[in-house]
Design an enzyme around this catalytic site. Structure first.
Site, short mmCIF file in Angstrom:
data_model
loop_
_atom_site.label_atom_id
_atom_site.label_comp_id
_atom_site.label_asym_id
_atom_site.label_seq_id
_atom_site.Cartn_x
_atom_site.Cartn_y
_atom_site.Cartn_z
N GLY A 220 0.82 -1.20 0.00
CA GLY A 220 0.00 0.00 0.00
C GLY A 220 0.85 1.25 0.00
O GLY A 220 2.07 1.20 0.22
N PRO A 221 0.24 2.41 -0.26
CA PRO A 221 0.98 3.68 -0.26
C PRO A 221 1.58 3.97 1.11
O PRO A 221 1.16 3.40 2.13
CB PRO A 221 -0.09 4.71 -0.64
CG PRO A 221 -1.19 3.93 -1.25
CD PRO A 221 -1.17 2.59 -0.59
N GLY A 225 -0.72 2.50 7.16
CA GLY A 225 -0.84 1.70 8.38
C GLY A 225 -0.35 0.28 8.27
O GLY A 225 -0.82 -0.59 9.01
N LYS A 226 0.59 0.01 7.38
CA LYS A 226 1.09 -1.36 7.21
C LYS A 226 1.85 -1.82 8.46
O LYS A 226 1.61 -2.91 8.98
CB LYS A 226 1.99 -1.43 5.97
CG LYS A 226 1.29 -1.05 4.67
CD LYS A 226 2.19 -1.18 3.48
CE LYS A 226 3.31 -0.17 3.47
NZ LYS A 226 2.83 1.22 3.34
N THR A 227 2.77 -1.01 8.93
CA THR A 227 3.53 -1.37 10.13
C THR A 227 2.63 -1.45 11.35
O THR A 227 2.78 -2.34 12.19
CB THR A 227 4.65 -0.34 10.35
OG1 THR A 227 5.47 -0.27 9.18
CG2 THR A 227 5.51 -0.74 11.54
N HIS A 443 -6.26 34.29 -11.32
CA HIS A 443 -5.88 32.91 -11.62
C HIS A 443 -6.72 31.93 -10.80
O HIS A 443 -7.29 30.97 -11.34
CB HIS A 443 -4.40 32.73 -11.30
CG HIS A 443 -3.86 31.37 -11.61
ND1 HIS A 443 -3.15 31.08 -12.74
CD2 HIS A 443 -3.95 30.18 -10.93
CE1 HIS A 443 -2.82 29.80 -12.76
NE2 HIS A 443 -3.29 29.23 -11.65
N GLU A 444 -6.80 32.15 -9.49
CA GLU A 444 -7.57 31.24 -8.63
C GLU A 444 -9.07 31.36 -8.92
O GLU A 444 -9.80 30.37 -8.84
CB GLU A 444 -7.29 31.54 -7.15
CG GLU A 444 -5.85 31.32 -6.73
CD GLU A 444 -5.39 29.89 -6.95
OE1 GLU A 444 -6.24 28.97 -6.92
OE2 GLU A 444 -4.18 29.68 -7.16
N HIS A 447 -9.86 29.06 -11.80
CA HIS A 447 -10.03 27.67 -11.36
C HIS A 447 -11.42 27.47 -10.74
O HIS A 447 -12.10 26.48 -11.01
CB HIS A 447 -8.96 27.30 -10.32
CG HIS A 447 -7.60 27.10 -10.91
ND1 HIS A 447 -7.36 26.24 -11.96
CD2 HIS A 447 -6.40 27.63 -10.57
CE1 HIS A 447 -6.07 26.26 -12.25
NE2 HIS A 447 -5.45 27.10 -11.42
N ASP A 519 0.16 23.62 -12.65
CA ASP A 519 -0.99 23.20 -13.45
C ASP A 519 -0.54 22.57 -14.75
O ASP A 519 -1.08 21.53 -15.18
CB ASP A 519 -1.90 24.39 -13.72
CG ASP A 519 -2.46 25.01 -12.45
OD1 ASP A 519 -2.67 24.25 -11.50
OD2 ASP A 519 -2.66 26.24 -12.43
#
Length: 630
Positions: A220-221, A225-227, A443-444, A447, A519
């Site tokens: 997993g990424p 929570g793997k550990t 600009h924002e 978007h 972007d």
């Protein structure tokens, strides 16, 4: 009850003490002397006064020792020159230029003399043997420290350099984490529940002839929570837990990695039933079948081979379960993943909205919260966050509330913490000229308008022109849908929304700026993915994603490469024209939103809706009300 291990004497402390004593002796002790130096003229005067008893000529040193009569020793001028040595009064000595002339002179004066040779063994010891011994002692000391065992030799391994470096959690320091501390991984917990039941009651499976998997690979990424899940398995089963990283096996010395693998499994067999957890196993388990790889690590390959042999060497009744974690399963060796080794692969993906809500509830258990905190809304505002991100958000919110001397953590504190994690630290002190601020606002606003009126764009939650992080002068926060498959129309709308910021600059000011760099990078990456991976272009239904065999070479011709570039340019230009057309259509609303941004700097969903009107396509998610930060 097991007796505690008695402390053992470390021989290297004796080496260190000896080195300090010798160093102090060289620094503080006076210069070692064996005689009192005089001149040849003094010797001649004593001979004329008949004070000389005998002379010893030391041939190999080129000097002569002079011994005086008892009567001469009582003279005042002689007593001023006398010096006491360890064995009594030191003799007088002078340098000899010619031994033959000195012997002739002594014979003429009838003075007894003898010729001899002497060797200074103590001087040789201090000058040659002692430095070599100290170098050897220091070499032993540093080699033992490099092994990480403090000089305690292990069985069959010099200086314990081949000993495993795994951290052991057993009855003395048992793992306290259980499944109650792991939220949002319900399916993964069901998969590993069998491992816990086997370690607690192995007869339940063996009586029916079943075999428990030898290895469990968690994929997993980072931060999912793997550990934590592996520790929870050990905590639930109540068995010893060996934790080690894949990089701890490989050293600069040849054969050390394989030796550490053997020692790890030897210790595990002594403490069985137990769990061996190897974090970041891709550091040692990389594929050995890559072609055209210019560099090969033989030490890593021998370590991997030993790991494969050890996993085949113990049977399922031994009670040893090997768990490993990685976020790069594509580079693991196929022999490591075959049945009989890591024959169970558990994928731990990013949590969805329900799992994020459960993770939030785990991390806020010890926090003092205000009544306005809504965990469900927090989960809505954090799409794509993993468990580590959520833990960071909760901690940042607590720190922000403490900095403001609040009695409890409010919703605005959580909102500010989310903004900090997404966009970086807010930098209101950064000086921005009015022209730059106006460009950022338009600009924002571009978007925001594009995302509001495009059907497949993500719903807008917040837009800000406050500088954050390293280089961001503004940012917009969206609420992405929880989905894993995207259509071509959705991808085009996403690209149009990304390019709407630059389109707004061109429409409003007649020129473009460098503010659209991020972007453009995202759009270019998505466009090439549509052509080369998803087959969403006029090029055809092809996928040219590099594989393990074609990693170092392009799997298509130069003509196809030119067509791919042309298709990517066409898709990007099509999305840009779509954004320009949309902003021309709603330019008055674009201006109103940009001017409001210049006035308030931060706008939330309700204020955006009051300017742009209700979203034509609705919102697939419920509205999220967020209070502004104080």
């Amino acid at each position: 009850m097991r007796n505690p291990r008695q402390p053992t004497f470390n021989l290297y402390w004796l080496y260190l003490l000896l080195f300090v004593v010798l160093l102090l002796s060289f620094v503080f002790m006076p210069e070692r002397q064996t005689s009192v130096p005089i001149t040849y003229l003094d010797f001649q005067q004593w001979v004329e006064r008949r004070l000389v008893k005998k002379v010893i000529l030391i041939a190999n040193r080129g000097e002569a020792e002079v011994y005086l009569t008892p009567q001469a020793m009582e003279l005042s001028d002689i007593q001023q020159r006398l010096r006491k040595g360890f064995w009594g009064w030191l003799p007088f000595s002078f340098r000899v230029v010619s031994s033959e002339k000195l012997e002739e002179y002594l014979q003429q004066r009838h003075i007894p003399y003898e010729v001899t040779e002497r060797t200074d063994y103590l001087g040789i010891l201090l000058q040659y043997i002692l430095p070599i011994g100290l170098i050897i002692a220091l070499w032993f000391f540093f080699i033992s420290r490099m092994s990480g065992r403090g000089g305690a030799p292990g069985p069959g391994n010099i200086f314990s350099i081949g000993r495993s470096r795994a951290a052991v959690f057993d009855t003395e320091n048992r793992v306290s984490i259980t499944f109650n501390d792991v939220a949002g991984l319900e399916e993964a917990k069901q998969e590993v529940q069998e491992v816990v039941e086997f370690l607690k009651n192995p007869q339940k499976f063996t009586r029916l002839g079943g075999k428990i998997p030898k290895g469990v690979l968690l994929v997993g990424p980072p931060g999912t929570g793997k550990t934590l899940l592996a520790k929870a398995v050990a905590g639930e089963a109540g068995v010893p837990f060996f934790s080690i990283s894949g990089s701890d096996f490989v050293e600069m010395f040849v054969g050390v990695g394989a030796a550490r693998v053997r020692d790890l499994f030897r210790q595990a067999k002594e403490k069985a039933p137990c769990i061996i957890f190897i974090d970041e196993i891709d550091a040692v388990g990389r594929s050995r079948s890559r072609v055209n790889v210019p560099i090969s690590n033989d030490e890593r390959e021998s370590t991997l081979n030993q790991l494969l042999v050890e996993m085949d060497g113990f049977n399922t009744e031994s009670g040893i379960i090997v768990m490993a974690a990685t976020n790069r399963p594509d580079i693991l060796d196929s022999a490591l993943l075959r049945p009989g080794r890591f024959d169970r692969v558990i994928y731990i993906d990013r949590p969805d909205i329900k799992e994020r809500e459960a993770i939030f509830r785990v991390h806020i258990r010890n926090l003092i919260l205000a009544p306005d905190v809504d965990v469900h809304k927090l989960a809505l505002q954090t799409p794509g966050f993993v468990g580590a991100d959520i833990a960071n958000v909760c901690n940042e919110a607590a720190l922000i509330a403490a900095r403001r001397d609040r009695p409890a953590i409010t919703m605005s504190d959580f909102q500010e913490a989310i903004d900090k994690v997404i966009g970086g630290l807010e930098r209101r002190s950064k000086v921005i000229s009015p022209e730059e601020k106006r460009i950022v606002a338009y600009h924002e606003a571009g978007h925001a308008v594009a995302g509001w009126f495009l059907e497949h764009a993500d719903p807008l939650l917040k837009v800000s022109i406050i500088p954050r992080g390293y280089a961001a002068l503004g940012y917009a926060q969206y609420l992405p849908k929880e989905q894993y498959i995207y259509t071509q129309a959705q991808l085009i709308d996403m690209m149009a929304m990304m390019l709407a910021g630059r389109a707004s600059e061109e429409i409003s000011f007649g020129q473009i700026s460098t503010g659209a760099q991020n972007d453009l990078e995202r759009v270019t990456q998505l466009a090439y993915a549509m052509v080369t991976q998803y087959g969403m272009s006029e090029l055809g239904h092809f996928a040219f994603r590099p594989t393990e065999e074609t990693f170092w070479q392009r799997p298509y011709s130069e003509e196809t490469a030119r067509r791919i570039d042309a298709e990517a340019q066409r898709i990007i230009q099509q999305a840009y024209e779509r954004a320009r057309s949309l902003l021309h259509e709603h330019y008055e609303k674009l201006q109103a939103l940009a001017e409001r941004l210049l006035e308030k700097e931060v706008l939330y969903q309700e204020e955006i809706e009051s300017i742009l009107g209700p979203r034509p396509f609705g919102s697939p998610l419920e509205k999220v009300t967020v209070n502004s930060s104080e």
